[in-house]
Structure formats: structure tokens, C-alpha cells
Motif scaffolding. Sequence first.
Motif, PDB file in Angstrom:
ATOM      1  N   ILE A 144      73.179  25.617  42.851  1.00 55.77           N
ATOM      2  CA  ILE A 144      72.684  24.474  43.617  1.00 55.77           C
ATOM      3  C   ILE A 144      71.247  24.756  44.057  1.00 55.77           C
ATOM      4  O   ILE A 144      70.594  25.625  43.492  1.00 55.77           O
ATOM      5  CB  ILE A 144      73.615  24.150  44.815  1.00 55.77           C
ATOM      6  N   ALA A 145      70.750  24.023  45.029  1.00 59.43           N
ATOM      7  CA  ALA A 145      69.356  24.164  45.448  1.00 59.43           C
ATOM      8  C   ALA A 145      69.251  23.955  46.953  1.00 59.43           C
ATOM      9  O   ALA A 145      70.091  23.268  47.552  1.00 59.43           O
ATOM     10  CB  ALA A 145      68.475  23.141  44.716  1.00 59.43           C
ATOM     11  N   PRO A 146      68.205  24.509  47.598  1.00 57.87           N
ATOM     12  CA  PRO A 146      68.006  24.318  49.039  1.00 57.87           C
ATOM     13  C   PRO A 146      67.369  22.964  49.334  1.00 57.87           C
ATOM     14  O   PRO A 146      66.325  22.867  49.992  1.00 57.87           O
ATOM     15  CB  PRO A 146      67.088  25.482  49.415  1.00 57.87           C
ATOM     16  N   ALA A 147      68.002  21.908  48.855  1.00 56.16           N
ATOM     17  CA  ALA A 147      67.381  20.583  48.862  1.00 56.16           C
ATOM     18  C   ALA A 147      67.170  20.044  50.275  1.00 56.16           C
ATOM     19  O   ALA A 147      66.057  19.634  50.638  1.00 56.16           O
ATOM     20  CB  ALA A 147      68.221  19.612  48.034  1.00 56.16           C
ATOM     21  N   ALA A 148      68.222  20.015  51.098  1.00 54.84           N
ATOM     22  CA  ALA A 148      68.119  19.388  52.418  1.00 54.84           C
ATOM     23  C   ALA A 148      67.152  20.123  53.341  1.00 54.84           C
ATOM     24  O   ALA A 148      66.500  19.511  54.184  1.00 54.84           O
ATOM     25  CB  ALA A 148      69.503  19.310  53.073  1.00 54.84           C
ATOM     26  N   ILE A 149      67.053  21.436  53.177  1.00 60.80           N
ATOM     27  CA  ILE A 149      66.170  22.212  54.054  1.00 60.80           C
ATOM     28  C   ILE A 149      64.760  22.346  53.482  1.00 60.80           C
ATOM     29  O   ILE A 149      63.849  22.799  54.177  1.00 60.80           O
ATOM     30  CB  ILE A 149      66.746  23.614  54.338  1.00 60.80           C
TER      31      ILE A 149
END
Length: 269
Positions: A144-149
Motif C-alpha cells: 500500500i502507500a502512505p496516501a492519507a498522511i
Amino acid sequence: MATYRHITVTYTHQGRVAVVTLQRPEVRNAFNAEMMQELIDAFQTLHQSSQLHAVVLTGAGPIFCAGADIRMMQESVHYSEEQNREDALRLSDLMRVINTCPCPVVGRVSGAAMGGGVGLVAVCDIVIAAADTRFALSEVKLGIAPAAISPYVLRKIGETHARALFVTGERFTAERARQIGLVHVVVPAEQLDTALESTLKELLSSAPQAMRVCKTLATTVGQMPSEEAREYTAATIARLRTSPEGQEGLTAFLEKRTPKWTMHEEEKM
């Protein structure tokens, strides 16, 4: 103050400092949906307190925050795309409510800050970390990825470091975190609370309403067109100079005395 299950909110320094503590040490203070909602609720309440000089964000036990709870990650495997979107929006809401806290937020970080824990660090205004703390934007290791942060991490460390750390997911030291702008002060673990008190002493000597304006300046002026910034900053200083705090601060300086806001409540009576 409301009662929470996964966090505590206490007050120190004659009620001028709030301490928000993550209270899930048995799982390294990892997020679950309840904890995130409790943090959102707590910071929304703290937004309303006009006399706070600072909010300290810390974790119970040796670890600051290990990111998402394993059970929460297991559940997300079976979520629909829309359910995952709602889950991500909750984390985004949490980052935003801490980031927009009117008074300074001081991160007291020890042990580890992983994934979403790095997001919490990124939304603090001042971060004091123990030298042995380890950090990682480890989401990529889980596919996954640190998208929201990411908006908040990018503002702190910039694109060049994000490009490296987002894709490697590597662990990095507190000293590297300081060098890239994620952390401000690194001290031996046994000196963490001493360093925190030193920072709080500085904040307690600052005018509480002026600090709120200073935080707004730091987070907004750099994004304004030059003419808008010119007008906004001129109006800001004019308003502050004529405010009760501004008048008291300038008068105290000229009279070579301590401003009234630095006095403890019992000293004012």
C-alpha cells in the motif's frame, strides 16, 4: 473532559498545557478505528480552549506509535473499496484536526514511529525525539502507500526525501529524521522529559493568542501570492499591536517587567 478508552487527556502547568497520551501500549500504541475517533474528538475539544499554550502528544510505554493495528489491517483485507475509502478519510480527518490545532502541538516521541505514526509526528509543530527512536514510512512493504498522511509528511520533509522514503519503506534514525525536518530536537532517552520541559517553558513564556497567530502565519503565508501576503501580514501586525496581549507585551518590555501571561494563576489573584 470526556472519558476515553484508548487515549487520556490530562492538564499540567496550571491548566495551560494539555497532554494527549495514546493508551494502547500492549499493541505499541497502534491505531484502531476507536483510537482515531477518540483523538479526533479530543482535539476538537482542545480547539475550543483559548488559554492553552501547548498540547503535548505522546504514547504510553516505550513506543510512540506503530501505525495501524494488525487487526484493523486484517479487517481491511475484506473491506470494499468504498469502506477502505471511508477508513482512509477517518485517518485524513485525524491528521487535519491535529494539524489545525490552534495552539502549538509538541510531539514527545520515543521507541518507534511507523506508518501512520510518522503522520502523527508530521502534524506536530515541534517534535522532540529520543535518540534511539526509529522511523519508517513502511506502507509500501505491505503493498500500500502512505496516501492519507502524505500531504503532511511532504510539507515537513519535502519531495526529495519523500521520493526515497516512500518507495523504500526503510527504517531511519532519529538523527536522520532531524536532518530532513521531521524532528526538531534529538536527545538521549533519559533526557526526553527534560527537553520537553525546556520547550514547554519557552511556550509558556509566549503570549497564548499571539502564538496562535504565529502558527497561522507559519502554515499559510508561504502559500499566498505576494500582494495578498503583504496585505495580510500588515493587517495581522496592526491587529496584534492594538490587542490586549500586544499592549501588555510591549508595555512590559518598556517597563522591564514580566508580561502578565507568564504568571501562574495563583500569582494573579
